[in-house]
Design an enzyme around this catalytic site. Structure first.
Site, mmCIF file in Angstrom:
data_model
loop_
_atom_site.group_PDB
_atom_site.id
_atom_site.type_symbol
_atom_site.label_atom_id
_atom_site.label_comp_id
_atom_site.label_asym_id
_atom_site.label_seq_id
_atom_site.Cartn_x
_atom_site.Cartn_y
_atom_site.Cartn_z
ATOM 1 N N ARG A 161 0.940 -1.074 -0.082
ATOM 2 C CA ARG A 161 0.040 -0.050 0.146
ATOM 3 C C ARG A 161 0.790 1.052 -0.122
ATOM 4 O O ARG A 161 1.919 1.143 0.712
ATOM 5 C CB ARG A 161 -0.698 -0.006 1.029
ATOM 6 C CG ARG A 161 -1.865 1.182 1.469
ATOM 7 C CD ARG A 161 -2.992 1.088 0.468
ATOM 8 N NE ARG A 161 -4.168 1.913 0.838
ATOM 9 C CZ ARG A 161 -5.153 2.230 -0.227
ATOM 10 N NH1 ARG A 161 -4.940 1.841 -1.497
ATOM 11 N NH2 ARG A 161 -6.020 2.997 0.293
ATOM 12 N N THR B 13 -8.826 0.639 -10.024
ATOM 13 C CA THR B 13 -8.246 -0.486 -9.257
ATOM 14 C C THR B 13 -8.342 -1.750 -10.211
ATOM 15 O O THR B 13 -9.522 -1.560 -11.211
ATOM 16 C CB THR B 13 -9.078 -0.542 -7.878
ATOM 17 O OG1 THR B 13 -8.872 0.364 -7.216
ATOM 18 C CG2 THR B 13 -8.264 -1.989 -7.338
ATOM 19 N N THR C 169 -4.029 -0.593 -7.348
ATOM 20 C CA THR C 169 -4.758 0.631 -7.662
ATOM 21 C C THR C 169 -3.912 1.895 -8.079
ATOM 22 O O THR C 169 -2.966 1.933 -7.011
ATOM 23 C CB THR C 169 -5.900 0.782 -6.568
ATOM 24 O OG1 THR C 169 -6.851 1.905 -6.749
ATOM 25 C CG2 THR C 169 -5.111 1.148 -5.200
ATOM 26 N N ASP D 154 -7.669 8.620 0.239
ATOM 27 C CA ASP D 154 -8.301 7.477 1.194
ATOM 28 C C ASP D 154 -8.039 7.642 2.288
ATOM 29 O O ASP D 154 -8.544 6.955 3.336
ATOM 30 C CB ASP D 154 -7.604 5.849 0.685
ATOM 31 C CG ASP D 154 -8.473 5.587 -0.500
ATOM 32 O OD1 ASP D 154 -9.345 5.869 -0.939
ATOM 33 O OD2 ASP D 154 -7.915 4.378 -1.085
ATOM 34 N N SER E 60 -7.539 1.097 3.327
ATOM 35 C CA SER E 60 -8.039 0.454 1.731
ATOM 36 C C SER E 60 -9.210 -0.313 2.025
ATOM 37 O O SER E 60 -9.455 -0.796 2.825
ATOM 38 C CB SER E 60 -7.013 -0.239 1.168
ATOM 39 O OG SER E 60 -7.429 -0.820 0.089
ATOM 40 N N SER E 61 -9.949 -0.509 0.936
ATOM 41 C CA SER E 61 -11.078 -1.333 0.826
ATOM 42 C C SER E 61 -10.927 -2.834 0.014
ATOM 43 O O SER E 61 -11.551 -3.443 -0.475
ATOM 44 C CB SER E 61 -12.419 -0.597 0.476
ATOM 45 O OG SER E 61 -12.794 0.517 1.031
ATOM 46 N N GLY F 279 -13.542 -0.989 -7.441
ATOM 47 C CA GLY F 279 -14.954 -0.419 -6.978
ATOM 48 C C GLY F 279 -14.812 0.325 -5.646
ATOM 49 O O GLY F 279 -15.724 0.715 -4.974
HETATM 50 O O1 DON Z 1 -7.672 1.333 -1.901
HETATM 51 C C1 DON Z 1 -8.955 1.675 -1.898
HETATM 52 O O2 DON Z 1 -9.915 1.054 -1.124
HETATM 53 C C2 DON Z 1 -9.486 2.678 -3.033
HETATM 54 N N1 DON Z 1 -8.373 3.304 -3.491
HETATM 55 C C3 DON Z 1 -9.793 1.700 -4.283
HETATM 56 C C4 DON Z 1 -10.235 2.532 -5.250
HETATM 57 C C5 DON Z 1 -11.048 1.648 -6.360
HETATM 58 O O3 DON Z 1 -11.386 0.688 -6.260
HETATM 59 C C6 DON Z 1 -11.335 2.387 -7.620
HETATM 60 N N2 DON Z 1 -11.687 1.553 -8.607
HETATM 61 N N3 DON Z 1 -12.783 1.052 -8.932
#
Ligand code: DON
Length: 560
Positions: free
Chosen positions: A93, A369, A387, A411, A440-441, A461
């Protein structure tokens, strides 16, 4: 003529994607957001590489072929199930730069200034991808590093055929905003026009950067002329990342989170991803509720799933952040079956709960992502999500380096103490601090049965990732759906705040929607949730089945 026809259709499949129906393979498989990158991974497997080797080659190939999200300028996570049943993870990350501070995005009025946590170089986190891939290779790779980076160097140098999917995206992002400098010429050929579908798109600057990484490994990115150019570019354009940030960046091998569901073992990322915690919390609650007895897509199903999401996202907001800065997060408690029991008892099966920001999500992120899944013939499996945060990240980068930087600083919780009904979170665990990783997700998952991979899955997403992956795992484990069906089936998303259920338009019946509204839910349609890439393994037939989400423009499964 026949040969010509066959090679034309092969070319079509290679360069313009393929239908999402399942693909079978006995020896190994890669499912990614670009079929060329999937094929690069499979070629590495065929040369004797293992799943780690194939994942590294695929990740670099996606930087070239799927630059919206495939990256060396961002970060991500790997979950790795070894053939002997052991599981580990790699956390690469991004980190906040040394000069970052909790209020760095706020104006004098205490509000976020000019969307600066997403726009402009202050939004860039110190990239982790090259360090993570290199660390995974040092520990578990089989083939030489240079052989794994080579296909991406060749793709960037010699070019590959522009697809309609990429072309459409290119038209959307080119010349939109002059401050988004790299996007101005990114997709243009020598004639100054965006490269057309069917023509060859070359990326010479990126090829040079990739060659440096091919030659010097991690140091090819974090030291030397690439690092110098990153620092120079940041200084010239208002960024704060320096060579010291790059030199200090380390990826971390972390113990995976483990949950169980009806006899299956579920492995996912620990913090700084919130994905694993929330996924396992929700799976426990589903086990408690005996979900397979509740009909898929019924009112009772949507209600229960949404209530589980609401609770898991409230816990996420309250407790989760970088573990190196939050040593006391109650992760074990959140993952316990007792906690799920207590949670289940507090759900009213006839009525929606209320999300209260004073007790305890930002609107959900744009698309950039990408997830891919890899399996090899020994039974090693890789689930990798990485991502740039928004589509094409911060849409800035040096022309000399040829890659785009992330805007992952978005984030972090941007305004200390301010949690809003719109979904902005202001809790402490995910406040900005130098060298901290933003929450992060991303939810790369491997489900195992008797130590063997059973399902390898993940999705992009933003915050929807957690719920997309959750429902797909549930579709396979509780509803016995084939992987392609599980991927395509109707998804909902609830993230505590805003207090509403997003649902995929046309996939939820009007009667069900009316019944849910009567229970107190707010429903909002959306076009599509998630871009899943999954593989299942049938141990009795020794057969892998893979599928790419039909919403991926160029994605596909490749196996042998
Ligand atoms: O790490 C994360 O949770 C976000 N930066 C992810 C962003 C993302 O999935 C955008 N794409 N669809």
């Amino acid at each position: 003529m026949k040969n010509v026809a066959i090679s034309c259709s092969l070319l079509f499949l290679l360069f313009f994607g393929q239908a999402n129906a399942q693909t079978y393979a006995e020896n190994g498989m890669v499912v990614s957001d670009h079929v060329i990158a999937s094929q690069v991974g499979v070629d590495i497997l065929k040369k004797g590489g293992n799943a780690i080797d194939a994942a590294i080659a695929t990740a670099f190939a996606l930087e070239v072929t799927h630059p919206e999200a495939g990256n060396i300028g961002g970060g991500g996570f790997i979950v790795f199930l070894k053939a002997n049943g052991e599981v580990t993870t790699f956390d690469f990350r991004e980190k906040a730069p040394l000069a970052a501070s909790p209020t760095m995005f706020l104006g004098e009025n205490g509000k976020i200034k000019d969307n600066s946590n997403h726009k402009g170089l202050l939004a860039v986190g110190v990239p982790g991808t090259v360090a993570g891939l290199y660390q995974a290779h040092q520990k578990y790779g089989k083939l030489p590093w240079a052989d794994l980076v080579k296909p991406s160097v060749e793709l960037a140098e010699n070019g590959f055929m522009m697809s309609w999917g990429l072309y459409n995206a290119a038209v959307n992002v080119t010349d939109q905003d002059p401050s988004e400098d790299i996007m101005i010429n990114y997709f243009k050929g020598a004639n100054g026009e965006i490269v057309k579908p069917g023509e060859t798109w070359k990326q010479p600057a990126l090829a040079k950067t990739l060659k440096e990484i091919q030659k010097h490994g991690r140091d090819g990115f974090y030291k030397g002329w690439v690092a110098q150019e990153i620092e120079d570019y940041m200084k010239a354009k208002g960024g704060i990342i320096t060579k010291a940030d790059l030199e200090k960046y380390e990826a971390v091998e972390r113990k995976p989170l483990k949950g169980t569901f009806n006899g299956y073992d579920i492995y996912s990322m620990p913090p700084p991803s919130s994905g694993g915690v929330a996924l396992i919390e929700m799976m426990n609650l589903m086990e408690e509720a005996n979900i397979s007895e509740i009909e898929f897509n019924s009112t009772a199903y949507v209600h229960l799933v949404a209530e589980a999401m609401r609770r898991a996202f409230a816990d996420r907001a309250k407790h989760l952040g970088d573990p190196d800065f939050n040593p006391d997060m109650p992760v074990d408690r959140l993952l316990s079956k007792d906690f799920a029991k207590m949670r289940y008892e507090n759900i009213d099966l006839t009525k929606a709960s209320i999300s209260d920001p004073s007790k305890f999500g930002h609107p959900y992120d744009g698309s950039s992502t990408t997830h891919f899944s890899v399996v090899d013939k020994e039974g090693n499996a890789i689930s990798l999500t990485y991502t740039l945060e928004n589509s094409y990240g911060v849409k800035m980068g040096s022309d000399k380096l040829g890659f785009i930087f992330n805007n992952e600083m978005g984030d972090f919780n941007p305004v200390p103490g301010e949690t809003t009904t719109g979904g902005q979170i202001g809790t402490d665990p995910n406040m900005i601090a130098p060298e901290k990783r933003m929450l992060s997700s991303m939810t790369p998952v491997i489900v195992a049965k008797d130590g063997k991979p059973y399902l390898v899955i993940g999705s992009p997403g933003g915050r929807t990732i957690i719920n997309t992956v959750f429902q797909t795992v549930l579709n396979v484990l509780a509803y016995d759906m084939r992987v392609d069906r599980a991927i395509e089936a109707m998804k909902i998303h609830h993230q505590w705040l805003p207090d509403r259920i997003l649902y995929e338009r046309n996939l939820l019946s009007p009667d069900t929607r009316d019944a849910l509204i009567k229970m107190g839910h707010t429903l909002t349609p959306t076009t599509n949730i998630g871009v899943l890439m999954g593989i299942t393994f049938d141990a009795s037939k020794k057969l892998y089945t893979g599928a790419a989400d039909s919403s991926s423009e160029d994605g596909g499964a490749r196996g042998y």
